[in-house]
Design a protein around this motif. Structure first.
Motif, PDB file in Angstrom:
ATOM      1  N   LEU A 112       0.658  -1.034   0.024  1.00 28.05           N
ATOM      2  CA  LEU A 112      -0.103   0.037   0.072  1.00 28.05           C
ATOM      3  C   LEU A 112       0.853   1.180  -0.191  1.00 28.05           C
ATOM      4  O   LEU A 112       1.910   1.404   0.858  1.00 28.05           O
ATOM      5  N   ARG A 113       0.598   2.328  -0.742  1.00 25.09           N
ATOM      6  CA  ARG A 113       1.159   3.422  -0.924  1.00 25.09           C
ATOM      7  C   ARG A 113       0.154   4.811  -0.706  1.00 25.09           C
ATOM      8  O   ARG A 113      -0.766   4.626  -1.733  1.00 25.09           O
ATOM      9  N   MET A 114       0.471   5.723   0.080  1.00 22.45           N
ATOM     10  CA  MET A 114      -0.175   6.764  -0.001  1.00 22.45           C
ATOM     11  C   MET A 114       0.015   7.798  -1.054  1.00 22.45           C
ATOM     12  O   MET A 114       0.955   7.713  -1.795  1.00 22.45           O
ATOM     13  N   ILE A 115      -1.013   8.582  -1.403  1.00 23.75           N
ATOM     14  CA  ILE A 115      -1.017   9.583  -2.397  1.00 23.75           C
ATOM     15  C   ILE A 115      -0.918  10.977  -1.762  1.00 23.75           C
ATOM     16  O   ILE A 115      -1.748  11.238  -0.958  1.00 23.75           O
ATOM     17  N   ILE A 144      -7.767   1.317  -5.572  1.00 23.65           N
ATOM     18  CA  ILE A 144      -7.558   2.861  -5.523  1.00 23.65           C
ATOM     19  C   ILE A 144      -8.483   3.307  -4.499  1.00 23.65           C
ATOM     20  O   ILE A 144      -9.910   3.298  -4.805  1.00 23.65           O
ATOM     21  N   VAL A 145      -8.103   3.996  -3.687  1.00 24.62           N
ATOM     22  CA  VAL A 145      -9.085   4.679  -2.556  1.00 24.62           C
ATOM     23  C   VAL A 145      -8.812   6.009  -2.116  1.00 24.62           C
ATOM     24  O   VAL A 145      -7.516   6.441  -1.962  1.00 24.62           O
ATOM     25  N   TRP A 146      -9.746   6.800  -2.472  1.00 22.95           N
ATOM     26  CA  TRP A 146      -9.484   8.417  -2.213  1.00 22.95           C
ATOM     27  C   TRP A 146     -10.176   8.761  -0.807  1.00 22.95           C
ATOM     28  O   TRP A 146     -11.399   8.577  -0.650  1.00 22.95           O
ATOM     29  N   THR A 147      -9.295   9.388   0.074  1.00 20.35           N
ATOM     30  CA  THR A 147      -9.892   9.713   1.356  1.00 20.35           C
ATOM     31  C   THR A 147     -10.328  10.826   1.459  1.00 20.35           C
ATOM     32  O   THR A 147     -10.970  11.424   2.371  1.00 20.35           O
ATOM     33  N   LYS A 148      -9.769  11.902   0.515  1.00 19.40           N
ATOM     34  CA  LYS A 148     -10.246  13.095   0.546  1.00 19.40           C
ATOM     35  C   LYS A 148     -11.428  13.562  -0.397  1.00 19.40           C
ATOM     36  O   LYS A 148     -11.333  12.703  -1.522  1.00 19.40           O
ATOM     37  N   TYR A 201      -4.951   6.377  -1.422  1.00 21.07           N
ATOM     38  CA  TYR A 201      -3.755   5.283  -1.531  1.00 21.07           C
ATOM     39  C   TYR A 201      -4.215   4.351  -2.576  1.00 21.07           C
ATOM     40  O   TYR A 201      -5.447   4.214  -2.864  1.00 21.07           O
ATOM     41  N   ILE A 202      -3.261   3.488  -2.723  1.00 20.55           N
ATOM     42  CA  ILE A 202      -3.603   2.196  -3.619  1.00 20.55           C
ATOM     43  C   ILE A 202      -2.979   1.156  -3.333  1.00 20.55           C
ATOM     44  O   ILE A 202      -2.199   1.069  -2.036  1.00 20.55           O
ATOM     45  N   ILE A 203      -3.432  -0.155  -3.508  1.00 22.61           N
ATOM     46  CA  ILE A 203      -3.181  -1.208  -2.815  1.00 22.61           C
ATOM     47  C   ILE A 203      -2.700  -2.371  -4.066  1.00 22.61           C
ATOM     48  O   ILE A 203      -3.580  -2.353  -5.254  1.00 22.61           O
ATOM     49  N   ALA A 204      -1.783  -2.792  -4.060  1.00 24.36           N
ATOM     50  CA  ALA A 204      -1.222  -3.708  -5.403  1.00 24.36           C
ATOM     51  C   ALA A 204      -0.548  -5.034  -4.586  1.00 24.36           C
ATOM     52  O   ALA A 204       0.188  -4.983  -3.734  1.00 24.36           O
TER      53      ALA A 204
END
Length: 433
Positions: free
Chosen positions: A345-348, A377-381, A400-403
């Motif tokens: 997982l990496r944050m954007i 792909i998850v947008w938290t804002k 963030y994304i998960i791969a």
């Protein structure tokens, strides 16, 4: 306290799981616990937290408005509420750092598994952990304790900063004040640093020696299953976590050193084989491990979900429920995990400060490669939220994304490149336009 009125569906669930709070934005994990509790134990969920919101009430089957410290009045309030709905509590899940304190006493009161009430403060109070670490009778191979001192004045801060040759890291003692953490090697003046952290003095601030030339990992554990997670942090004064990969790409010797350190930390905090997220620094050069802090709750940043992707037939949330409900009665808590891939997982991070205008619609398949599969792909804002490039904690990221991949290097590169691409697709208004 308002009397709880159960629905017909809830009345059909005679058993219940207590969830003691949740950290920050982890409401989706509460929903996951609710689903798992129904499927695994045929149990309802009761969320206990102070001043629950409408969203909280829609997330759990029942909600109890209660503080999470271990005062007897809070235990009495919960027990009275449980009596009102005539339900049998079969598991206690401390799901926030403060919730570990009340959760340990409730588990003891109910005859269920939980943290050791005599040690549990060590997992909440950072200074209490350093004292327990200092007084421990022997350390695992490679484990090095960290110098730490509680401060309550600017003069004391200056003296310790000089003693540590400018290599100082400040932490509020309470887990609930993570935004007060600060690397003083990145600040322009001690006066500025003091003005920012002095608001936490009433609850306590600890000055620690700054660990350098080491990489950060966590030893994650539930019910005898454990793994090491690789962590990446932002390179600024706040050191917020930006990336996680499960499992960490380490040798057997390195994994063993970190595992032994994590186990030692969990014993100091009295975990009793429950959920642990123990953060450490590891120096490859010195083959040494130093503790950042212990946590008696599931890891954040979807680490348990990453573990479920990375290992065969592994359901961490289910294992936690089985452990605390005593439905796994094995004598030994040493379980083996079989890896099938790496999961990351990496944050954007926003590319500039301003007001978020628009979030793009992205097809996952267009970004996946032959070696790496993009899972989420998850947008938290959301549009109209303010965004910043100065990351103090995870709430400052925009998503963030998960791969997953069988190749660590391919996954690590993909996480970095893809989050940068996505950040450029987000439309942001300047504050001054």
């Amino acid at each position: 306290m308002n009397k709880i009125m159960p629905t017909e569906l809830q009345m059909n669930l005679q058993n219940a799981v207590l969830i003691l709070g949740y950290n920050n934005t982890r409401i989706n994990d509460v929903k996951r616990i609710r689903e798992t509790a129904r499927n695994t134990l045929n149990a309802a969920t009761i969320l206990c937290k102070k001043s629950p919101t409408v969203e909280d009430k829609n997330t759990a089957d029942f909600v109890i408005d209660v503080a999470l410290n271990s005062d007897q009045k809070n235990i009495d309030n919960i027990m009275n509420a449980i009596k009102d709905i005539s339900i049998n509590v079969v598991a206690v899940l401390p799901f926030s750092d403060p919730g570990t304190q009340l959760g340990s006493k409730l588990a003891l009161h109910l005859g269920l598994r939980g943290p050791d009430v005599n040690k549990v403060n060590t997992a909440l109070d950072k200074y209490a952990y350093r004292q327990a670490e200092k007084n421990a009778q022997g350390y695992p191979r490679g484990y090095k304790p960290i110098f730490a001192e509680k401060i309550d004045s600017f003069e004391q801060l200056c003296a310790i900063h000089k003693q540590l040759n400018g290599k100082t890291f400040l932490k509020p003692t309470s887990e609930g004040n993570s935004r007060g953490c600060m690397n003083l090697s990145h600040v322009h003046s001690l006066e500025n640093a003091w003005s920012e952290v002095r608001k936490y003095i009433s609850s306590g601030v600890v000055a620690e020696e700054l660990v350098s030339n080491s990489e950060e990992y966590s030893w994650d554990h539930v019910a005898g299953f454990s793994w090491v997670t690789e962590k990446k942090t932002t390179q600024n004064q706040y050191r917020a976590e930006i990336q996680q990969i499960v499992p960490a790409p380490l040798s057997d010797v390195e994994t063993s050193l970190i595992t032994n350190a994590g186990t030692f930390m969990s014993e100091l905090a009295g975990s009793n084989h429950g959920a642990c997220h123990n953060e450490v620094f590891y120096s490859e050069k010195c083959q040494s491990v130093q503790a950042v802090e212990p946590n008696l709750r599931p890891a954040g940043m979807r680490i348990w979900d990453l573990a479920a992707l990375a290992y065969e037939n592994f359901e961490p949330w289910k294992e936690w429920l089985l452990w605390t409900s005593q439905n796994n009665r094995q004598e030994s808590f040493l379980n083996t995990l079989n890896q099938k891939c790496y999961a990351g997982l990496r944050m954007i991070t926003a590319v500039k400060e301003g007001i978020l205008q628009n979030i793009p619609e992205i097809n996952l398949n267009t970004l996946s490669t032959e070696q790496v599969e993009l899972i989420e792909i998850v947008w938290t804002k959301k549009p109209e939220n303010s965004v910043t490039t100065v990351i103090k904690d995870n709430s400052d990221f925009i998503g963030y994304i998960i791969a997953t991949s069988k190749d660590y290097d391919a996954l690590s590169s993909f996480l970095d490149i893809t989050t940068q691409k996505l950040a450029l697709e987000v439309k942001i208004y300047d504050f001054f336009n």
